[in-house]
Enzyme design. Structure first.
Site, PDB file in Angstrom:
ATOM      1  N   HIS A 117       0.847  -1.206   0.000  1.00  0.00           N
ATOM      2  CA  HIS A 117       0.000   0.000   0.000  1.00  0.00           C
ATOM      3  C   HIS A 117       0.879   1.252   0.000  1.00  0.00           C
ATOM      4  CE1 HIS A 117      -3.096  -2.608   2.350  1.00  0.00           C
ATOM      5  NE2 HIS A 117      -3.587  -2.426   1.132  1.00  0.00           N
ATOM      6  N   SER A 140      -2.945  -7.559   3.020  1.00  0.00           N
ATOM      7  CA  SER A 140      -3.135  -7.480   4.481  1.00  0.00           C
ATOM      8  C   SER A 140      -3.601  -8.834   5.010  1.00  0.00           C
ATOM      9  CB  SER A 140      -4.186  -6.417   4.817  1.00  0.00           C
ATOM     10  OG  SER A 140      -3.804  -5.164   4.344  1.00  0.00           O
TER      11      SER A 140
END
Ligand code: PNS
Length: 168
Positions: free
Chosen positions: A17, A128
């Site tokens: 990210h 994640s």
């Protein structure tokens, strides 16, 4: 001024990210990283915690702001004068879902473009969810998460594992 929004669950923010955020910050005058609700996911961290992590790891990026929103992305983008949605695109599996979301967002707000930044090769398979799974098995997650949040991540995993143990 060109303003982009980078939406996601960020549960928690990964190095993948962060790489997308840094690259988007070079392309736009302002980038709003917005922690949003994905109805399909049950998050490990609260919206506020996820926002806090992002603030910490994006502190070096002056044109990046952090926000959160519980409604529709297309509405948020309109209200905040964002011309573009930024998304990171990893290996093939992301494409179909992202394509659908881009179409829906464009239907809701025809002025909105979705811009996909392909993941750097070292982050191609990073998510994640994968980091959380590794965490629960006690594997090393350094290099996958920004160093500033690794300890808090490990602590949350420990707390949840302890709670599960106590429930037995
Ligand atoms: O990191 P994620 O979980 O892939 O992000 C998905 C997210 C949060 C960007 C997406 O679920 C979303 O846009 N949620 C807000 C609600 C919305 O606008 N839904 C319509 C898009 S289909």
């Amino acid at each position: 001024m060109r303003i982009a929004v980078y939406p996601g669950s960020f549960d928690p923010v990964t190095n993948g990210h962060l790489n997308v955020i840094e690259r988007a910050a070079r392309l736009f005058d302002r980038v709003i990283v917005c922690v949003m609700v994905n109805a399909e996911k049950k998050p490990l961290f609260s919206l506020e915690e996820r926002e806090g992590f992002l603030r910490l790891v994006c502190a070096h990026l002056p044109n990046v702001e952090i926000d959160s929103y519980g409604g529709l992305l297309a509405e948020y983008a309109k209200a905040h004068h964002c011309c573009t949605i930024i998304k990171g695109l990893r290996a093939g599996s992301d494409f179909e879902k992202e394509f659908q979301m881009a179409m829906i967002n464009r239907r809701l707000n025809p002025d909105l473009e979705s811009l996909f930044l392909t993941a750097e090769h070292q982050y191609m398979y990073l998510s994640s969810s994968a980091v959380k799974e590794l965490g629960f098995y006690g594997a090393d997650v350094s290099g996958l998460l920004p160093p500033q949040i690794v300890e808090q991540f490990k602590q949350r995993i420990r707390n949840i594992s302890d709670d599960k143990e106590n429930e037995k």
